[in-house]
Motif scaffolding. Structure first.
Motif, PDB file in Angstrom:
ATOM      1  N   ASP A 470       0.827  -1.208   0.000  1.00 56.58           N
ATOM      2  CA  ASP A 470       0.000   0.000   0.000  1.00 56.58           C
ATOM      3  C   ASP A 470       0.859   1.256   0.000  1.00 56.58           C
ATOM      4  OD1 ASP A 470      -2.348  -1.366  -0.096  1.00 56.58           O
ATOM      5  OD2 ASP A 470      -2.711  -1.336   2.052  1.00 56.58           O
ATOM      6  N   SER A 471       1.914   1.229   0.792  1.00 55.54           N
ATOM      7  CA  SER A 471       2.765   2.417   0.854  1.00 55.54           C
ATOM      8  C   SER A 471       3.415   2.689  -0.503  1.00 55.54           C
ATOM      9  CB  SER A 471       3.839   2.232   1.933  1.00 55.54           C
ATOM     10  OG  SER A 471       4.658   1.110   1.654  1.00 55.54           O
ATOM     11  N   LYS A 472       3.855   1.634  -1.174  1.00 54.13           N
ATOM     12  CA  LYS A 472       4.437   1.825  -2.502  1.00 54.13           C
ATOM     13  C   LYS A 472       3.384   2.282  -3.502  1.00 54.13           C
ATOM     14  CE  LYS A 472       8.353  -1.356  -2.115  1.00 54.13           C
ATOM     15  NZ  LYS A 472       9.015  -2.550  -2.671  1.00 54.13           N
ATOM     16  N   GLU A 473       2.169   1.744  -3.349  1.00 53.53           N
ATOM     17  CA  GLU A 473       1.095   2.151  -4.262  1.00 53.53           C
ATOM     18  C   GLU A 473       0.743   3.621  -4.066  1.00 53.53           C
ATOM     19  OE1 GLU A 473      -2.856   3.234  -5.345  1.00 53.53           O
ATOM     20  OE2 GLU A 473      -2.432   2.650  -3.274  1.00 53.53           O
ATOM     21  N   VAL A 474       0.673   4.071  -2.797  1.00 52.28           N
ATOM     22  CA  VAL A 474       0.378   5.478  -2.516  1.00 52.28           C
ATOM     23  C   VAL A 474       1.497   6.361  -3.055  1.00 52.28           C
ATOM     24  CG1 VAL A 474       0.079   7.175  -0.687  1.00 52.28           C
ATOM     25  CG2 VAL A 474      -1.053   4.966  -0.511  1.00 52.28           C
ATOM     26  N   TYR A 475       2.738   5.911  -2.847  1.00 52.85           N
ATOM     27  CA  TYR A 475       3.860   6.720  -3.326  1.00 52.85           C
ATOM     28  C   TYR A 475       3.876   6.769  -4.856  1.00 52.85           C
ATOM     29  CZ  TYR A 475       8.553   8.569  -3.931  1.00 52.85           C
ATOM     30  OH  TYR A 475       9.623   9.337  -4.299  1.00 52.85           O
ATOM     31  N   SER A 476       3.550   5.640  -5.488  1.00 58.29           N
ATOM     32  CA  SER A 476       3.481   5.631  -6.949  1.00 58.29           C
ATOM     33  C   SER A 476       2.401   6.574  -7.442  1.00 58.29           C
ATOM     34  CB  SER A 476       3.221   4.211  -7.454  1.00 58.29           C
ATOM     35  OG  SER A 476       4.255   3.336  -7.071  1.00 58.29           O
ATOM     36  N   ARG A 477       1.253   6.557  -6.747  1.00 58.04           N
ATOM     37  CA  ARG A 477       0.179   7.480  -7.127  1.00 58.04           C
ATOM     38  C   ARG A 477       0.615   8.932  -6.928  1.00 58.04           C
ATOM     39  NH1 ARG A 477      -4.353   8.569  -3.821  1.00 58.04           N
ATOM     40  NH2 ARG A 477      -3.780   6.716  -2.614  1.00 58.04           N
ATOM     41  N   HIS A 478       1.291   9.163  -5.818  1.00 58.48           N
ATOM     42  CA  HIS A 478       1.788  10.520  -5.562  1.00 58.48           C
ATOM     43  C   HIS A 478       2.793  10.935  -6.631  1.00 58.48           C
ATOM     44  CE1 HIS A 478       2.948  14.061  -3.332  1.00 58.48           C
ATOM     45  NE2 HIS A 478       4.212  13.671  -3.315  1.00 58.48           N
ATOM     46  N   GLN A 479       3.662   9.991  -7.016  1.00 59.93           N
ATOM     47  CA  GLN A 479       4.632  10.285  -8.064  1.00 59.93           C
ATOM     48  C   GLN A 479       3.942  10.578  -9.390  1.00 59.93           C
ATOM     49  OE1 GLN A 479       7.895  10.712  -8.742  1.00 59.93           O
ATOM     50  NE2 GLN A 479       8.334  10.896  -6.564  1.00 59.93           N
ATOM     51  N   ARG A 480       2.899   9.779  -9.683  1.00 67.28           N
ATOM     52  CA  ARG A 480       2.171  10.025 -10.932  1.00 67.28           C
ATOM     53  C   ARG A 480       1.545  11.413 -10.914  1.00 67.28           C
ATOM     54  NH1 ARG A 480       0.426   4.677 -10.257  1.00 67.28           N
ATOM     55  NH2 ARG A 480      -1.565   5.409  -9.415  1.00 67.28           N
ATOM     56  N   GLU A 481       0.972  11.781  -9.783  1.00 67.87           N
ATOM     57  CA  GLU A 481       0.301  13.074  -9.705  1.00 67.87           C
ATOM     58  C   GLU A 481       1.298  14.223  -9.855  1.00 67.87           C
ATOM     59  OE1 GLU A 481      -1.883  13.174  -6.096  1.00 67.87           O
ATOM     60  OE2 GLU A 481      -3.313  11.616  -6.702  1.00 67.87           O
ATOM     61  N   ILE A 482       2.378  14.166  -9.053  1.00 70.76           N
ATOM     62  CA  ILE A 482       3.331  15.272  -9.152  1.00 70.76           C
ATOM     63  C   ILE A 482       4.065  15.233 -10.488  1.00 70.76           C
ATOM     64  CG2 ILE A 482       3.592  15.369  -6.661  1.00 70.76           C
ATOM     65  CD1 ILE A 482       6.258  13.971  -6.910  1.00 70.76           C
ATOM     66  N   GLY A 483       4.245  13.999 -11.032  1.00 72.33           N
ATOM     67  CA  GLY A 483       4.873  13.887 -12.342  1.00 72.33           C
ATOM     68  C   GLY A 483       4.004  14.486 -13.435  1.00 72.33           C
ATOM     69  N   GLU A 484       2.713  14.130 -13.425  1.00 76.84           N
ATOM     70  CA  GLU A 484       1.799  14.680 -14.428  1.00 76.84           C
ATOM     71  C   GLU A 484       1.656  16.189 -14.266  1.00 76.84           C
ATOM     72  OE1 GLU A 484       0.479  13.237 -17.018  1.00 76.84           O
ATOM     73  OE2 GLU A 484       1.534  11.381 -16.487  1.00 76.84           O
TER      74      GLU A 484
END
Length: 1486
Positions: A470-484
């Protein structure tokens, strides 16, 4: 003779079975088993064995042919083979006594002797006596097999004396034994062999059997055989033994004890049963019947063996049990399926936790029944329970029987569902909380690895609660958001810097200098730096943006569906009634086709390459073929495009033919499939006759890479496909060519299309461009930015709400028409609404009377695009700027909006343009009067429109009272821009230059005859003049060419243009480079035409009636006229960027940042010196004059920074960096706040206070390590999975009170102890690894050689304080032991180092610069763990596969600006190396 040939009959023996018989008083209520013994021997099959044989008969049955009034039964005969293979026939006789069922006395028989005497008789006679089978046979003899006793008489050869050794039924064994003794005495008198058969041994009484054996032992040669007719044990043995006694040749009989024989028999039965059960298990359908299965198995040997041993009844029972098991298994699976489906049903019907959290099971059932989706999940059966109904067979009905919910299993699933919702709610809350935590960490940048961030959040409550996944999934989502978000901001930044891109030369790939300039400007932006760790993505976005600048289309628009062109077409399609303007079918006759629409289909960019090649051979999209000029409209589409069919045939583009290009078998097959789809689409869906007959042409591309190895195969396959499709095939011509496509191929393909059009009856006329056959008096282009935050309806409502608004011509989906009274006449105004990227083509290629430039006051990018577009617009074309925002209040409340609106108004003021603002909350903008003043400014007098341009043929407008109509610019020189080769004035009107520089006669049709320089632009309105065609054709004097080239070579810098007046008989419309305004010019105003300095279509500078005089004599020698224009003082037409300080300063700011660090005065003074003597500059900037601006303007490569200044600047930067490094070395000690909330005299104390020379390891550390290694060495995720914080605190508090505590007695988890141990080191005043040694560890880790690096690290460890060294050695050894169990606990040295290095080294997390060395610190700890034996125990170096440990991390992992590589532009550009700089041509012109 016959008697001798008869085979000898097998010997025949008759055995009489005797035993206790008589009334119930004599023998009890059951017999001794004589009949069962005979039955089992004669008919051994289980189905033929009858356990019940009665001796109580009626008189009729006694007198029947089976009993035949005798007290004995004939059982039939058995043929038996001996061990030697000889056969014998055994007749079996049972001596009994039948009782009358009326008197219960023995029946009266012909033999009135008592049983003992009758049983001992050796001769028996009974005429026509039938064989006995079973009791049911009596009276129904005809229903059974009828077999007579042979010859009605038998001689008994031996006796089988039966003695019942079971408990018996109301019978005393002694009485039986006494009877048997008397019977035996009587039998011996016959001198026949006798054997005793102990019957019913399966129910044997031991002492009875012993008494029988004792009885037999007292007799001579009397054998006892222990038998059981029920289990068929020793039955055959007793008869065989008797035969052996009668036939001495057979040897001595072998008697087997009952138990041994029973085991053997049971083994046979068990084996047969196993085989039969395996047969039965092949049946998998519980609906199968015994009758069906038995018929299939009846010939199977395993089936027959089991039937013989156990019987059909048992076989059926076995089968029935198997069927029941199948059914129960099916029901069990259905139940499991229903139970497994329940959670999904609950998620559908009971998904709201707040609604069901406090409901019991019954209340939840009632709530579910009320749901609308209840019938989709459950089914209510009429009969219950569900597993006893036919519902179990409805496998396709996945609905759950509702009565299943009455079980405890269903209730448990519901409870689990509620708990899952609660835990999921908590999990979601924790994930959101963790997400908020990540959002608060400012230094997380796009592309940053999770490992670099994990150590900063390990103590976060939400992080500890959720799983690692879950922590990696949240971080990946956060990365996608800040990346986009970063990518969107980067794209927005590119639009804001539009001036940087839209001055590119669109006919060439960007040079390295230009790319360096772009990177230099953008690298100063924070939005550029934000994508530092996503440099490939950043570069891809940049290249994609440049590719879009080169080839802007609505399909490739970076705003996607928010493209202004798409929105405008949709709005106009819905708002306007498309009127049929009755266009004349000018092109029905193929001979009159002037414009050819070609659809190019290819794979992997091949279509775009062919289109580029055709454009290369064309001039302004005009192609010369067989003496005629054709305007080509090319539409290249990749075969993989999802928009293939939609792009092929639109209202604005109707192709005359389709070029299908291929260069491999794969692409050829793909093309074939696409053509098939296109034809199916045309014939079935659209039913378009023209599309069904669309001519296709297959074109084979040259194989440059494979040296034509596959060319014969491709040629053969292509010809085959062409034959199949009935279309032409264009082969690669003979010879070698450096390019993929040859001019011969293209001409052959075009001829094929034109030939096909001749035979196509239904030719669709091409869509006219803005200049063709238009009915508009004024043509206005409105430009808007894609993605601006306002609706298209807002800017179009002033037109759409007008009563005079109507649809434009068919095919112009982005235009509308207005009827407005301007001046004293009614004018038709065509408004074309385009995006800025589409407007660029219109700006260069179309006649435009004015521009309405719209921008959003909320978006800097919108203003940036407007500036870039406006900078290149001719300043003779009227412009209106329109700012769009919500309300007037935005101007006073929002500084950003105020700034953009002020900038727009300021630019409008500078260029004398109109400016207005549209407000979405206002209604005024919905009136057409918003633009009325602008429409009036597009012309000053109605005299401009002396003759209407409407009609089927082109009509030129008059310039009344113009005296310059007779003059035209000199023809274009094929040599260079600065040199003009002119015929004599008398010949100048007779000839034009062809593509090769030769002259050809001027024809009378102006639309079909074009010069090389024609850029497909509408000429300015002039008076039409008749042109007389000339018949004689002359060519330029080659000596003249040589003379000019020689002069240029000698003094290339002194070649200047000479003002010449063209002959009077040459039409002014023949030569022009850019459209000029069509406003009325007063008498005396010179009609000057200047080329766009940055025109990518034509790098030609033409000056009419205004030239500078230099070296006239030299020019005359080269054949130039000395005619000089009189008009020197009029203002020359320029671009708006030279009239607006705002636009010019913006462009100059880019130039200043990328070309020089010197002041403006220094830079431009240098340029002035270099340009001295050229021509007089403009008033605003002498270097940026409209004339020859390509040599001295923004893009002038001559204006560069001084080399010495660059070197000084570089030295300053290096010195500054060194100073910064020195300052950074002075780092402060980072002391994190303590985690304890209680006072302690142990934790938080200096390490030296907690150890002694006798005990160099702190007691708490020792206890924790021993506990972990004893109980948790194999615990998965040890040191990574956080323990309960309360337990961690309790461990330390208990230790504070009593240092001798036993951790095992505290019943805490190993993760809690591990957390307490880490907290111990975190609370130390100083980290275990001293700060002073951190730089040395980092430097040592950078050593490339592994052995050298490890020895250097070992020397650094020796510098530790002794106390720290001992504890560090202890901890690293402990971690090494844990890593050795990594296959179980999943904690490798790498994972342990990630968890432990912040604890042991205590980094300063507030220092952002520390992030660049986090991976190095982690790799150091990993190395210590892996090489523990080497560092502390003088062991050997361990070979590891971990690249991180075996190789030093890079010293500089982040590079601010990536080195430039050869630029690869995305399709449709051809990938090619960037040209560093344009080389000077051989003539020295440039």
């Amino acid at each position: 003779m016959m008697a001798k040939n008869k085979e000898p009959r097998p010997p025949s023996y008759a055995i009489s079975v005797v035993g206790l018989s008589g009334t119930e008083k004599d023998k009890g209520n059951c017999g001794v088993g004589k009949s069962c013994l005979c039955n089992r021997f004669v008919r051994s099959k289980a189905d033929e064995y009858y356990p019940e044989h009665t001796s109580v008969l009626s008189t009729i049955d006694f007198g029947g042919r089976v009993v035949n009034n005798d007290h004995f039964l004939y059982w039939g005969d058995v043929t038996q083979s001996g061990e030697d293979g000889t056969e014998c026939k055994i007749h079996v006789i049972e001596q009994t006594e039948f009782i009358d069922d009326q008197t219960f006395l023995p029946h009266r028989s012909t033999n009135l002797q008592p049983y003992i005497k009758r049983a001992a008789a050796s001769k028996l006679q009974s005429a026509e006596k039938l064989m006995y089978i079973c009791t049911d046979q009596l009276g129904l003899e005809q229903d059974f097999e009828q077999k007579q006793m042979p010859e009605g008489k038998l001689n008994v050869d031996g006796f089988l004396l039966c003695i019942d050794v079971s408990q018996g039924c109301n019978r005393k064994f002694d009485d039986q034994l006494r009877f048997v003794n008397n019977l035996y005495i009587q039998l011996t008198k016959s001198k026949k062999p006798i054997i005793i058969a102990a019957t019913k041994c399966d129910e044997c009484v031991d002492h009875y059997l012993r008494e029988v054996q004792g009885f037999a032992s007292n007799k001579k040669n009397l054998l006892v055989v222990e038998t059981s007719a029920r289990f068929n044990v020793n039955v055959e043995t007793c008869f065989t033994a008797l035969i052996q006694m009668m036939d001495k040749t057979r040897g001595k009989p072998k008697i087997i004890p009952y138990l041994d024989a029973y085991k053997t028999q049971r083994q046979l039965v068990v084996t047969a049963t196993d085989k039969f059960e395996k047969l039965v298990q092949t049946v998998r359908d519980y609906h199968a019947t015994w009758k069906t299965v038995s018929n299939k198995l009846k010939n199977h040997p395993d089936y027959e063996e089991y039937i013989n041993l156990e019987g059909t009844k048992k076989a059926r029972n076995t089968f029935s049990k198997h069927i029941e098991q199948l059914k129960q298994e099916h029901i069990r699976k259905r139940r499991e399926e229903y139970i497994n489906t329940l959670p999904r049903a609950f998620n559908t019907l009971l998904s709201n936790l707040e609604e069901i959290e406090h409901l019991n099971w019954l209340e939840a059932l009632k709530l579910m029944e009320k749901r609308s989706d209840f019938q989709l999940c459950f089914v209510v059966l009429e009969k219950t329970p569900w597993d006893e109904t036919d519902n179990i067979d409805k496998v396709n009905d996945r609905r759950i029987p509702f009565d299943l919910l009455n079980t405890l299993e269903a209730e448990k699933v519901y409870q689990n569902h509620v708990q899952h919702l609660i835990s999921e709610k908590r999990r979601v809350e924790m994930k959101d909380k963790f997400k908020n935590t990540l959002e608060k960490i400012q230094f997380i940048s796009p592309g940053q690895p999770w490992e670099e961030v994990m150590c900063f959040v390990m103590e976060d409550e939400a992080f500890k609660y959720i799983t690692e996944v879950d922590s990696k999934e949240v971080y990946s989502r956060h990365q996608r958001e800040i990346g986009e978000k970063a990518k969107e901001e980067f794209q927005e930044m590119l639009f804001e810097h539009s001036e940087l891109f839209y001055d590119l030369d669109l006919n060439a790939t960007p040079s390295s200098d230009k790319m360096n300039e772009i990177h230099a400007v953008l690298s100063e932006e924070p939005r550029y730096k934000a994508l530092q760790k996503l440099a490939p993505d950043r570069q891809s976005l940049l290249l994609k943006h440049i590719g879009f600048v080169y080839h802007p289309t609505k399909e490739t628009c970076l705003s996607g569906q928010n493209c202004m062109d798409i929105k405008v077409e949709q709005l106009l399609a819905n708002s306007l009634l498309q009127l049929d303007h009755g266009r004349l079918n000018l092109y029905h006759d193929s001979a009159n086709i002037d414009k050819v629409n070609i659809f190019i289909l290819g794979k992997d960019g091949l279509a775009q390459e062919l289109a580029n090649e055709i454009r290369t051979q064309s001039t302004d999209d005009e192609y010369a073929l067989d003496g005629k000029i054709y305007e080509l409209d090319l539409r290249p589409v990749d075969a993989k495009s999802p928009y293939l069919l939609s792009q092929l045939w639109t209202s604005a583009f109707k192709p005359h033919g389709c070029f299908c290009v291929f260069n491999s078998i794969e692409s050829l097959n793909f093309i074939g499939e696409c053509i098939g789809k296109i034809r199916v689409e045309a014939s079935q869906i659209r039913r378009d006759k023209y599309m069904a007959n669309l001519p296709f042409t297959l074109i084979l591309a040259n194989q440059r890479d494979s040296v034509s190895k596959n060319l014969p195969i491709l040629r053969h396959q292509g010809q085959q496909l062409a034959n199949k499709l009935q279309c032409p095939f264009v082969d690669v011509p003979a010879g070698t060519y450096p390019r993929k496509f040859n001019e011969t191929q293209i001409k052959q393909a075009l001829r094929g299309v034109l030939e096909a059009v001749k035979h196509n009856f239904d030719v669709v006329s091409p869509v006219p461009t803005i200049k063709d056959l238009s009915e508009a008096d004024l043509r206005i282009v409105m430009c808007a930015m894609c993605g601006d935050p306002f609706s298209v309806d807002l800017i179009l409502s002033p037109f759409l709400d007008s009563h005079s608004c109507s649809a434009a011509q068919a095919g112009q989906n982005n235009s509308l028409m207005l009827d407005k009274i301007i001046g004293e006449k009614r004018r038709r105004i065509q408004i074309t609404i385009l995006s800025y990227h589409s407007s660029i083509g219109v700006r260069k290629d179309e006649l435009v009377h004015g521009y309405i430039l719209v921008y959003s006051a909320k978006r800097k990018a919108s203003m940036g695009m407007l500036r870039a577009f406006l900078s290149e617009v001719q300043d003779t074309i009227p412009v209106q700027l329109v700012a769009v925002t919500d309300s007037q209040a935005d101007f006073f409340e929002n500084e950003a909006i105020k700034e953009l609106m002020t900038e727009g108004e300021h630019i409008a003021t500078e260029i004398t343009a109109k400016f207005t603002a549209l407000y979405s909350l206002s209604q005024y903008h919905r009136q057409t009067e918003v633009f009325t003043l602008f429409f009036k400014s597009t012309h000053t007098s109605e005299d401009v429109f002396v003759q209407s341009p409407r009609g089927s043929t082109p009509v030129y407008n008059d310039y009344p009272d113009s005296e310059d109509d007779t003059e035209a610019p000199p023809p274009y020189s094929p040599i260079g821009d600065n040199v003009r080769l002119l015929p004599t004035p008398s010949d100048r009107s007779k000839y034009r230059l062809d593509l090769e520089g030769n002259e050809y006669p001027v024809h009378s049709t102006p639309l079909n005859c074009h010069d090389h320089e024609r850029s497909h632009k509408v000429p300015p309105p002039i008076k039409p003049k008749p042109i007389v065609p000339k018949t004689n054709v002359k060519k330029l004097d080659p000596n003249l060419l040589k003379t000019i080239e020689a002069g240029i070579g000698k003094n290339p810098r002194k070649q200047y243009r000479i003002p010449l007046a063209p002959p009077e008989d040459l039409d002014q419309s023949d030569n022009y480079a850019e459209p000029i305004d069509t406003i009325f010019k007063h008498k005396g105003f010179t009609d000057d035409i200047y080329a766009d300095p940055d025109d990518s279509q034509n790098s030609i500078i033409k000056i009419r009636n205004s030239f500078v005089i230099n070296n006239a004599q030299g020019d005359e020698e080269n054949g130039f006229s000395d005619r000089i224009s009189k008009s020197h003082g009029e203002r020359r037409p320029s671009k708006y960027k030279y009239r607006s300080k705002t636009l010019f300063s913006k462009a100059k700011s880019y130039y200043r940042r990328t070309h020089s660090d010197a002041s403006d005065d220094e830079a431009f003074t240098t340029s002035k010196t270099k340009r001295k003597g050229r021509h007089r500059g403009s008033e605003e900037d002498p270097l940026l004059s409209p004339v020859e601006t390509w040599k001295g303007g923004i893009d002038n490569p001559a204006i560069t920074s001084d080399q010495e200044l660059d070197e000084k600047k570089m030295k300053k930067k290096i010195h500054k960096v060194k100073e910064d490094k020195k300052q950074k070395k002075k780092t402060k000690t980072f002391n994190p706040p303590t985690r304890r909330n209680w006072e302690s005299n142990y934790f938080g104390m200096p390490l030296q206070d907690l150890v002694t020379p006798e005990k160099p390891i702190p007691l708490f550390v020792e206890k924790c390590v021993e506990f972990i290694e004893e109980t948790g060495l194999c615990t998965e995720g040890i040191y990574r999975v956080s323990g309960n914080k309360t337990d961690q605190d309790n461990i330390q508090k208990q230790f504070d009170q009593d240092h001798n505590i036993n951790l095992e007695s505290m019943e805490v988890t190993v993760n809690a102890v591990a957390g307490a141990l880490k907290a111990f080191f975190a609370d130390l005043p100083d980290p275990l690894i001293p700060y002073s040694l951190h730089p040395e560890l980092v430097e040592a880790s950078k050593i490339i050689g592994k052995t050298e690096r490890l020895h250097e690290l070992k020397e650094i460890v020796k510098k530790f304080h002794p106390v720290n060294y001992n504890v560090f050695k202890y901890v690293i050894t402990h971690l090494n032991r844990i890593s050795q169990q990594s296959r179980i606990n999943l904690m490798t040295a790498d994972n342990l180092s990630i968890c432990f290095w912040p604890t042991l080294m205590r980094p300063d997390f507030e220092n952002k610069e520390f992030l660049s060395t986090t991976k190095i610190h982690q790799s150091v700890i990993e190395t210590f763990i892996q090489q523990c034996q080497f560092f502390f125990y003088n062991g050997e170096i361990v070979e590891t596969s971990n690249s991180v440990a075996s190789q030093p991390p890079p010293s500089n992992t982040v590079q601010l600006v990536e080195p430039m590589v050869p630029l690869q532009l995305p399709p449709p550009l051809q990938p090619q190396l960037i040209q560093p700089q344009l080389q000077a041509d051989s003539l020295g012109i440039l």
